[in-house]
Motif scaffolding. Structure first.
Motif, PDB file in Angstrom:
ATOM      1  N   ASP A  67      -8.184  -4.560  -7.669  1.00  0.00           N
ATOM      2  CA  ASP A  67      -8.085  -5.955  -8.101  1.00  0.00           C
ATOM      3  C   ASP A  67      -8.497  -6.831  -6.924  1.00  0.00           C
ATOM      4  O   ASP A  67      -7.833  -6.823  -5.877  1.00  0.00           O
ATOM      5  CB  ASP A  67      -6.654  -6.275  -8.541  1.00  0.00           C
ATOM      6  CG  ASP A  67      -6.555  -7.685  -9.120  1.00  0.00           C
ATOM      7  OD1 ASP A  67      -7.446  -8.064  -9.905  1.00  0.00           O
ATOM      8  OD2 ASP A  67      -5.606  -8.404  -8.779  1.00  0.00           O
ATOM      9  N   CYS A  70      -6.177 -10.557  -5.473  1.00  0.00           N
ATOM     10  CA  CYS A  70      -4.962 -10.279  -6.256  1.00  0.00           C
ATOM     11  C   CYS A  70      -3.880 -11.320  -6.041  1.00  0.00           C
ATOM     12  O   CYS A  70      -2.964 -11.411  -6.828  1.00  0.00           O
ATOM     13  CB  CYS A  70      -4.412  -8.914  -5.873  1.00  0.00           C
ATOM     14  SG  CYS A  70      -3.822  -8.859  -4.157  1.00  0.00           S
ATOM     15  N   GLY A  73       0.888 -11.199  -6.812  1.00  0.00           N
ATOM     16  CA  GLY A  73       1.592 -10.834  -8.037  1.00  0.00           C
ATOM     17  C   GLY A  73       2.293 -12.053  -8.594  1.00  0.00           C
ATOM     18  O   GLY A  73       2.242 -13.098  -7.962  1.00  0.00           O
ATOM     19  N   ALA A  76      -1.337 -10.009 -11.043  1.00  0.00           N
ATOM     20  CA  ALA A  76      -2.154  -8.834 -10.742  1.00  0.00           C
ATOM     21  C   ALA A  76      -1.535  -7.572 -11.354  1.00  0.00           C
ATOM     22  O   ALA A  76      -2.250  -6.708 -11.868  1.00  0.00           O
ATOM     23  CB  ALA A  76      -2.299  -8.672  -9.227  1.00  0.00           C
ATOM     24  N   ILE A  80      -3.375  -5.158 -14.102  1.00  0.00           N
ATOM     25  CA  ILE A  80      -3.596  -3.734 -13.808  1.00  0.00           C
ATOM     26  C   ILE A  80      -2.930  -2.858 -14.860  1.00  0.00           C
ATOM     27  O   ILE A  80      -3.496  -1.862 -15.310  1.00  0.00           O
ATOM     28  CB  ILE A  80      -3.034  -3.412 -12.397  1.00  0.00           C
ATOM     29  CG1 ILE A  80      -3.959  -4.010 -11.333  1.00  0.00           C
ATOM     30  CG2 ILE A  80      -2.844  -1.926 -12.204  1.00  0.00           C
ATOM     31  CD1 ILE A  80      -5.382  -3.524 -11.350  1.00  0.00           C
ATOM     32  N   PHE A 110      -4.876  -3.348  -4.233  1.00  0.00           N
ATOM     33  CA  PHE A 110      -4.718  -4.797  -4.383  1.00  0.00           C
ATOM     34  C   PHE A 110      -5.384  -5.466  -3.186  1.00  0.00           C
ATOM     35  O   PHE A 110      -4.943  -5.304  -2.051  1.00  0.00           O
ATOM     36  CB  PHE A 110      -3.244  -5.175  -4.464  1.00  0.00           C
ATOM     37  CG  PHE A 110      -2.577  -4.703  -5.730  1.00  0.00           C
ATOM     38  CD1 PHE A 110      -2.830  -5.351  -6.929  1.00  0.00           C
ATOM     39  CD2 PHE A 110      -1.723  -3.614  -5.732  1.00  0.00           C
ATOM     40  CE1 PHE A 110      -2.230  -4.921  -8.114  1.00  0.00           C
ATOM     41  CE2 PHE A 110      -1.113  -3.176  -6.902  1.00  0.00           C
ATOM     42  CZ  PHE A 110      -1.374  -3.831  -8.099  1.00  0.00           C
ATOM     43  N   ASN A 111      -6.441  -6.194  -3.468  1.00  0.00           N
ATOM     44  CA  ASN A 111      -7.192  -6.849  -2.381  1.00  0.00           C
ATOM     45  C   ASN A 111      -6.979  -8.355  -2.356  1.00  0.00           C
ATOM     46  O   ASN A 111      -6.954  -9.010  -3.399  1.00  0.00           O
ATOM     47  CB  ASN A 111      -8.697  -6.574  -2.539  1.00  0.00           C
ATOM     48  CG  ASN A 111      -9.521  -7.649  -1.831  1.00  0.00           C
ATOM     49  OD1 ASN A 111     -10.092  -8.534  -2.473  1.00  0.00           O
ATOM     50  ND2 ASN A 111      -9.541  -7.621  -0.516  1.00  0.00           N
ATOM     51  N   ASP A 112      -6.852  -8.883  -1.184  1.00  0.00           N
ATOM     52  CA  ASP A 112      -6.984 -10.330  -0.965  1.00  0.00           C
ATOM     53  C   ASP A 112      -7.268 -10.551   0.512  1.00  0.00           C
ATOM     54  O   ASP A 112      -7.344  -9.585   1.282  1.00  0.00           O
ATOM     55  CB  ASP A 112      -5.748 -11.104  -1.443  1.00  0.00           C
ATOM     56  CG  ASP A 112      -6.139 -12.501  -1.957  1.00  0.00           C
ATOM     57  OD1 ASP A 112      -6.912 -13.198  -1.273  1.00  0.00           O
ATOM     58  OD2 ASP A 112      -5.682 -12.885  -3.042  1.00  0.00           O
ATOM     59  N   LEU A 121       3.748  -9.429  -1.922  1.00  0.00           N
ATOM     60  CA  LEU A 121       3.104  -8.581  -2.941  1.00  0.00           C
ATOM     61  C   LEU A 121       3.792  -7.220  -3.029  1.00  0.00           C
ATOM     62  O   LEU A 121       4.158  -6.758  -4.116  1.00  0.00           O
ATOM     63  CB  LEU A 121       1.625  -8.396  -2.566  1.00  0.00           C
ATOM     64  CG  LEU A 121       0.815  -7.450  -3.452  1.00  0.00           C
ATOM     65  CD1 LEU A 121       0.401  -8.142  -4.741  1.00  0.00           C
ATOM     66  CD2 LEU A 121      -0.424  -6.914  -2.748  1.00  0.00           C
ATOM     67  N   VAL A 133      -0.144   2.949  -4.930  1.00  0.00           N
ATOM     68  CA  VAL A 133      -0.528   1.596  -4.518  1.00  0.00           C
ATOM     69  C   VAL A 133      -1.086   1.563  -3.100  1.00  0.00           C
ATOM     70  O   VAL A 133      -0.621   2.277  -2.222  1.00  0.00           O
ATOM     71  CB  VAL A 133       0.711   0.674  -4.572  1.00  0.00           C
ATOM     72  CG1 VAL A 133       0.472  -0.614  -3.804  1.00  0.00           C
ATOM     73  CG2 VAL A 133       1.075   0.367  -6.006  1.00  0.00           C
ATOM     74  N   GLY A 135      -2.718  -1.783  -0.420  1.00  0.00           N
ATOM     75  CA  GLY A 135      -3.175  -3.162  -0.248  1.00  0.00           C
ATOM     76  C   GLY A 135      -4.399  -3.162   0.652  1.00  0.00           C
ATOM     77  O   GLY A 135      -4.435  -2.434   1.641  1.00  0.00           O
TER      78      GLY A 135
END
Lengths: 375, 375
Positions: A67, A70, A73, A76, A80, A110-112, A121, A133, A135
């Motif tokens: 994502d 993201c 959350g 996100a 997903i 989970f990307n940002d 997150l 999971v 990140g």
């Protein structure tokens, strides 16, 4: 992976962290409703286009989903889980044909941006999740994953963020200098073109990066904000919101709390493409087949609430305001903004909401077109 | 992946975040020096045991490395870069034999507990790194990655953390109740056995999880603290440190700032195995070949400095103290601790440092022993 360059361009390009009243987590119902309205489309299109007989989708491998953008959350997680449910359905229905084709394990990335609040997150991750999971910090305007390691990419209400404000726009003396404005909305043609040029460049980088990261046949969902062809940003609620914001910034400057010069050099790094513009960019890039483009519903446009919409704007742009003006004016700015917004009946009118949310479903073309690898 | 259970057991089992004077980042020189002393061994053993002709090490694939218990850097970055350098050397020297065997891309997974300060970790990532990054939140006492997705696992000075304090130790009425003490150091046989039992259980879970996550032929480096066979914790500097800590806690209880009961039920979740004990557990587990066990040097044991060692202890256990007693006593506790530590000449004496750092290099056995898959 030159992080120093990325950081320079994007250090406050992130949503407000934590879980407090001004946080993005508490002010992203709009984005959530978009995901709800995309739910069925995603099921339908995964069922149709996920090719389980293609070797990269061998269930012995992990199924890897990323994502992009993201935030922290819970949207996100919602997105997903919907994607996973659709993929599991596809594997299950395939088992009737091929019982030796078990459901794979899932690994979700989970990307940002580096400055995103990953701590929040991770703390908020669903406890009963059925996936592994990770990140991934960094700008999606660049490579984030090794070659051919993703099966599915998702990016929702994030692609209107440019990698940076186009240089010419903030440059005194340039023909595109955007004095007195903070966006191309309502500005001259040169300003619009500078923004559009940056968007073309950013989308090319985004599509190339995802093209390298996705396996052949890999799928990508984009949910983004744009305008129907011919609709001007300045005629829309987004344009109206920016008009109010600049008037509030000027008020704060008139009080002597920030300099005129800082207001003049402030520009928002947002671009909203039309569907034909977006389609053109994806086709020119050439790495993906467009399997579907569709308009999504328009959540929260009935009876919009000034407080809710102000909090929403603040959660998104507070970082940009702080970066340009320091944190001393944030409270005052949004207090003035709320008052003025509430007194702008046009903005609370349905007819003003001319921006549209687009859903785009892409499939990575084979790196070697059929036959070519045999030459 | 029952996170609720994990959280319950481990919510403050993390190093002090950020970059401040009390942070782990500023107080982990000891751990860093251990990694330095392991540098050459890692090069030698990777060269010897990394089997590039084994299909899971096909350079078309990404080479995936995980650091378990990474904390917030910079030690983790140092460790990872050394491992990558050794692997790249191996691929380069292999290219003389097989020029079509290029150096793979690297993806590095930094793991620590959900409450670890991943924001600081990501902010501090080396800018010129030549690898892709992901952060993985969760306890290494359990599965964190999909099956057969890692090529190399690293875990340094983290495995002395138990997944929880053994239940019996904190339970009034149990024969292992550890009243008046905060560790098995100097305690009765039942207490030691309760700790040892928890360690056996935790190591079994750890090895099983890593066994599933690593590819066949995957490598694992463990750096851990233990005692030579026959050395008692209570005779060592670690035992001395705990003796001072309990006396300081009792002082704070005598001042009426914390309850005796809280002190009685407080126990540190640390276990320090002897080499034969560790070897026995790895062999009993059966998933890994022990390619090498070695003692590492003893950094910082010459002329230890009371302030440095107090800060080090604080960075590691402040979270545990806060969890049990709240954050009101932390400053006072460590002020008393520093005074008392400085007045304990025995602890500043070389002869007191009887704990040893072990280096263990493991190789994942094939899941199907040669021949068996043909049956």
């Amino acid at each position: 992976m030159d992080e120093s360059k990325l950081k320079e361009g994007s250090c406050k390009y992130h949503m407000i962290g934590g879980d407090g009243p001004n946080s993005y987590a508490q002010n992203s119902e709009y984005q959530k409703q978009l995901l709800v309205s995309a739910e069925e489309l995603i099921h339908e299109l995964i069922d149709k286009h996920l090719d389980l007989e293609n070797p990269p989708f061998d269930p012995q491998n992990t199924f890897k989903i990323a994502d992009f953008g993201c935030s922290i959350g819970p949207n996100a997680f919602f997105a997903i889980e919907n994607i996973i449910a659709a993929i599991v359905n596809k594997y299950k229905s395939n088992q009737n044909k091929n019982p030796n084709h078990p459901i794979p394990e899932f690994q979700i990335f989970f990307n940002d941006l580096v400055d995103n609040d990953f701590n929040t997150l991770f703390t908020n991750l669903p406890t009963a999740r059925k996936y592994f999971v990770a990140g991934v910090p960094g700008s999606f305007h660049g490579r984030l994953f090794p070659k051919s390691t993703l099966h599915f990419a998702h990016c929702s209400t994030a692609l209107h963020w440019l990698s940076r404000v186009p240089e010419a726009v903030a440059k005194r003396g340039s023909t595109a200098w955007n004095k007195g404005k903070i966006h191309y909305s309502g500005a001259g043609e040169e300003v619009k073109e500078a923004y559009a040029g940056q968007y073309r460049e950013d989308m090319e980088v985004f599509l190339n990066a995802r093209g390298e990261e996705l396996v052949d046949g890999g799928l990508m969902v984009l949910v983004l904000i744009g305008f129907r062809d011919g609709v001007l940003c300045s005629d829309s609620s987004i344009g109206g919101v920016f008009d109010i914001l600049i008037s509030c910034l000027q008020d704060v400057a008139n009080m002597g709390k920030i300099s005129e010069e800082k207001v003049d050099s402030f520009n928002l790094p947002f671009y909203y493409p039309s569907p034909s513009e977006l389609k053109g960019l994806i086709e020119a890039n050439g790495l993906f087949n467009i399997e579907r483009m569709a308009e999504l519903g328009a959540p929260m446009r009935r009876n919009p609430d000034a407080q809710v919409l102000t909090s929403h704007l603040r959660a998104v742009i507070e970082g940009l305001i702080e970066e340009q003006f320091g944190d001393g004016i944030v409270e005052e700015l949004f207090t003035i903004y709320l008052e003025r917004f509430a007194k702008s009946p046009a903005l609370l009118d349905d007819r003003c909401w001319k921006e549209t949310n687009y859903f785009v479903f892409l499939k990575r073309k084979p790196s070697f077109p059929i036959g070519e690898s045999l030459l």
